[in-house]
Design a protein around this motif. Structure first.
Motif, PDB file in Angstrom:
ATOM      1  N   PRO A 175      40.882 -22.603  -3.516  1.00  0.00           N
ATOM      2  CA  PRO A 175      41.015 -21.171  -3.234  1.00  0.00           C
ATOM      3  C   PRO A 175      40.633 -20.261  -4.399  1.00  0.00           C
ATOM      4  O   PRO A 175      40.343 -19.082  -4.191  1.00  0.00           O
ATOM      5  N   HIS A 176      40.603 -20.792  -5.615  1.00  0.00           N
ATOM      6  CA  HIS A 176      40.284 -19.967  -6.781  1.00  0.00           C
ATOM      7  C   HIS A 176      38.783 -19.860  -7.050  1.00  0.00           C
ATOM      8  O   HIS A 176      38.366 -19.144  -7.967  1.00  0.00           O
ATOM      9  N   ALA A 179      33.874 -22.878  -8.569  1.00  0.00           N
ATOM     10  CA  ALA A 179      32.479 -23.341  -8.496  1.00  0.00           C
ATOM     11  C   ALA A 179      31.509 -22.170  -8.483  1.00  0.00           C
ATOM     12  O   ALA A 179      30.329 -22.336  -8.802  1.00  0.00           O
ATOM     13  N   ARG A 180      32.002 -20.976  -8.129  1.00  0.00           N
ATOM     14  CA  ARG A 180      31.132 -19.792  -8.103  1.00  0.00           C
ATOM     15  C   ARG A 180      31.577 -18.736  -9.103  1.00  0.00           C
ATOM     16  O   ARG A 180      31.213 -17.559  -8.980  1.00  0.00           O
ATOM     17  N   ALA A 181      32.360 -19.154 -10.094  1.00  0.00           N
ATOM     18  CA  ALA A 181      32.788 -18.240 -11.155  1.00  0.00           C
ATOM     19  C   ALA A 181      31.738 -18.198 -12.255  1.00  0.00           C
ATOM     20  O   ALA A 181      30.714 -18.875 -12.203  1.00  0.00           O
ATOM     21  N   LYS A 182      31.999 -17.372 -13.273  1.00  0.00           N
ATOM     22  CA  LYS A 182      31.126 -17.355 -14.452  1.00  0.00           C
ATOM     23  C   LYS A 182      31.981 -17.427 -15.710  1.00  0.00           C
ATOM     24  O   LYS A 182      33.180 -17.125 -15.694  1.00  0.00           O
ATOM     25  N   LEU A 296      39.189  -9.968  -8.643  1.00  0.00           N
ATOM     26  CA  LEU A 296      39.875 -11.248  -8.526  1.00  0.00           C
ATOM     27  C   LEU A 296      38.878 -12.368  -8.274  1.00  0.00           C
ATOM     28  O   LEU A 296      37.765 -12.143  -7.791  1.00  0.00           O
ATOM     29  N   LEU A 297      39.290 -13.597  -8.586  1.00  0.00           N
ATOM     30  CA  LEU A 297      38.401 -14.742  -8.421  1.00  0.00           C
ATOM     31  C   LEU A 297      37.989 -14.952  -6.979  1.00  0.00           C
ATOM     32  O   LEU A 297      36.896 -15.449  -6.689  1.00  0.00           O
ATOM     33  N   ALA A 298      38.866 -14.608  -6.055  1.00  0.00           N
ATOM     34  CA  ALA A 298      38.590 -14.792  -4.632  1.00  0.00           C
ATOM     35  C   ALA A 298      39.219 -13.627  -3.868  1.00  0.00           C
ATOM     36  O   ALA A 298      39.814 -12.724  -4.462  1.00  0.00           O
ATOM     37  N   ASP A 299      39.108 -13.672  -2.574  1.00  0.00           N
ATOM     38  CA  ASP A 299      39.587 -12.562  -1.740  1.00  0.00           C
ATOM     39  C   ASP A 299      41.094 -12.686  -1.513  1.00  0.00           C
ATOM     40  O   ASP A 299      41.565 -12.772  -0.375  1.00  0.00           O
ATOM     41  N   MET A 321      44.768 -18.446 -12.264  1.00  0.00           N
ATOM     42  CA  MET A 321      45.470 -17.294 -11.734  1.00  0.00           C
ATOM     43  C   MET A 321      44.617 -16.621 -10.663  1.00  0.00           C
ATOM     44  O   MET A 321      43.522 -17.071 -10.371  1.00  0.00           O
ATOM     45  N   ALA A 322      45.109 -15.531 -10.104  1.00  0.00           N
ATOM     46  CA  ALA A 322      44.324 -14.812  -9.102  1.00  0.00           C
ATOM     47  C   ALA A 322      43.102 -14.149  -9.733  1.00  0.00           C
ATOM     48  O   ALA A 322      42.040 -14.072  -9.111  1.00  0.00           O
ATOM     49  N   ASP A 323      43.250 -13.683 -10.998  1.00  0.00           N
ATOM     50  CA  ASP A 323      42.181 -12.879 -11.598  1.00  0.00           C
ATOM     51  C   ASP A 323      41.232 -13.674 -12.489  1.00  0.00           C
ATOM     52  O   ASP A 323      40.083 -13.283 -12.664  1.00  0.00           O
TER      53      ASP A 323
END
Length: 419
Positions: A175-176, A179-182, A296-299, A321-323
């Motif tokens: 959920p975080h 894989a599509r973060a930076k 946030l990392l996700a919705d 975390m969420a962010d």
């Protein structure tokens, strides 16, 4: 203690390890035991080495050094993450000499043998007519991605339990959206201590009064059972119980798994995962617990998700975390030197200076890491003294005991295979 430990003595050291106590000095200072650690632990188990965010595009690579091994982690043209030994198949030259970068092909700078990012040999000048390029691709290394986290295993046959662990932990991690973060930033810190002291320090909060920045947003009761909470921490513990009840209600409403899974020393790939609240605003690792990143990392419908903590034996721990998310890896450099690499991840579209301030994002763990480096260096100095004798672990250090027990068990298994 002489840093050279006779081979015959290693098995005796392992056999006589006293349960519930710290290890004898040679485990922390011996050159031979350091070599055994690399051979029996880091070359035979699944090791966290990078995040997918560090190799976002085809041709992007990082290199990692584990003892005598150098490994290339690269994203191929099909956007899969691959891993190869950083050794040319011609005469063995080191191919990529930078820690990270981007390539079209992987070219050895010695005689210019050229490999694709899939490891296949594409070009080798002036070879005999019967030379078969297909026989000389880069030697592959086992690699698995776990919801954006990259693990490798150098063994010919990796521990088979890893697939089961992935199945169990990915519902927590996915959920975080890692894989599509930076990567917002990455900081390397050399701790002047044995890698096991780094991990032992990480596995307990007995010392957390030494982390004032961390305690501003983190409940320093990690490892405490209710009956063991000291009077000075009782108000904090009561506040934690209230926050935990609220957090569990949120997790259940959002369908986020949160139950603790702890299998630290009962399997080849020991691990622990848990979701629980943070202090203050309960959103992030910041001075007041408020989110460090607006995007946030996700919705997620709320930033108040506390922390998802995950760690794997022998070298990694994570906070999601969420962010944002933070990954940590410990890589042994010598008997008394360890690289601790910390990586902060944010949403791929988050903009520094608009969605987050880098100093705010990193302040708590930059300070905490430096403080930990001081603690473990002191520990290294202490265990190097002829006056050192192993001491007992407190009840709050149960996870330290689990780590040490896992480590000793893995050495025993390796030594048994060598007989």
């Amino acid at each position: 203690m002489n840093p050279a430990t006779p081979t015959a003595a290693v098995g005796d050291l392992v056999t006589r390890r006293l349960v519930g106590h710290s290890l004898e000095a040679p485990f922390y200072v011996s050159e031979e035991l350091f070599g055994l650690d690399v051979e029996a632990v880091f070359a035979r188990h699944w090791i966290f080495v990078a995040t997918e965010a560090e190799v976002p595009e085809p041709g992007d690579y990082v290199t990692v050094t584990l003892g005598p091994y150098s490994v290339i982690i690269v994203r191929d043209d099909d956007e899969d993450v691959r891993a190869f030994h950083n050794v040319c198949r011609h005469r063995g030259a080191r191919i990529l000499n930078e820690e990270r970068g981007s390539v079209g092909n992987i070219v050895c700078g010695y005689h210019h043998w050229t490999y694709g990012v899939d490891g296949k040999l594409l070009h080798a000048e002036s070879q005999a007519p019967d030379f078969d390029r297909s026989c000389f691709g880069l030697r592959s290394v086992h690699v698995r991605t776990v919801a954006g986290l990259v693990y490798i295993c150098l063994a010919a046959e990796p521990p088979a339990d890893f697939d089961e662990i992935i199945t169990r932990v990915e519902p927590y991690l996915a959920p975080h959206n890692l894989a599509r973060a930076k990567v917002a930033t990455q900081i390397d810190l050399i701790e002047n201590a044995n890698w096991k002291l780094t991990l032992e320090n990480n596995r307990e909060c007995y010392h957390c009064t030494g982390h004032p920045e961390l305690q501003a947003c983190y409940f320093p009761i990690y490892g405490y059972q209710e009956q063991d909470v000291p009077a000075v921490l009782r108000p904090t513990y009561e506040r934690f119980l209230r926050a935990d009840a609220d957090a569990r209600a949120t997790y259940e409403e959002l369908g986020l798994p949160y139950a603790t899974i702890e299998e630290l020393d009962t399997r080849p790939t020991g691990f622990r995962i848990q979701r629980e609240p943070l202090d203050g605003a309960g959103e992030s690792y910041t001075a007041d617990g408020t989110a460090a990143c607006k995007r946030l990392l996700a919705d997620f419908p709320t930033a108040r998700l506390g922390r998802l903590s995950f760690h794997t034996q022998p070298n990694a721990w994570f906070h999601l975390m969420a962010d944002h998310a933070i990954t940590f890896s410990a890589i042994p450099l010598g008997p008394d030197r360890t690289l601790v690499r910390t990586t902060w991840l944010v949403h791929a579209d988050a903009v520094e200076g608009v969605d987050y301030d880098l100093d705010t994002l990193t302040k708590v763990w930059k300070a905490t890491n430096v403080q930990d480096a001081v603690f473990v260096e002191r520990a290294q100095r202490g265990v190097s003294s002829p006056a050192y004798v192993p001491g007992p672990y407190a009840p709050t250090e149960a996870q330290v005991e689990a780590f040490v027990n896992w480590y000793v068990t893995r050495l025993e298994a390796h030594l048994e295979q060598q007989r």
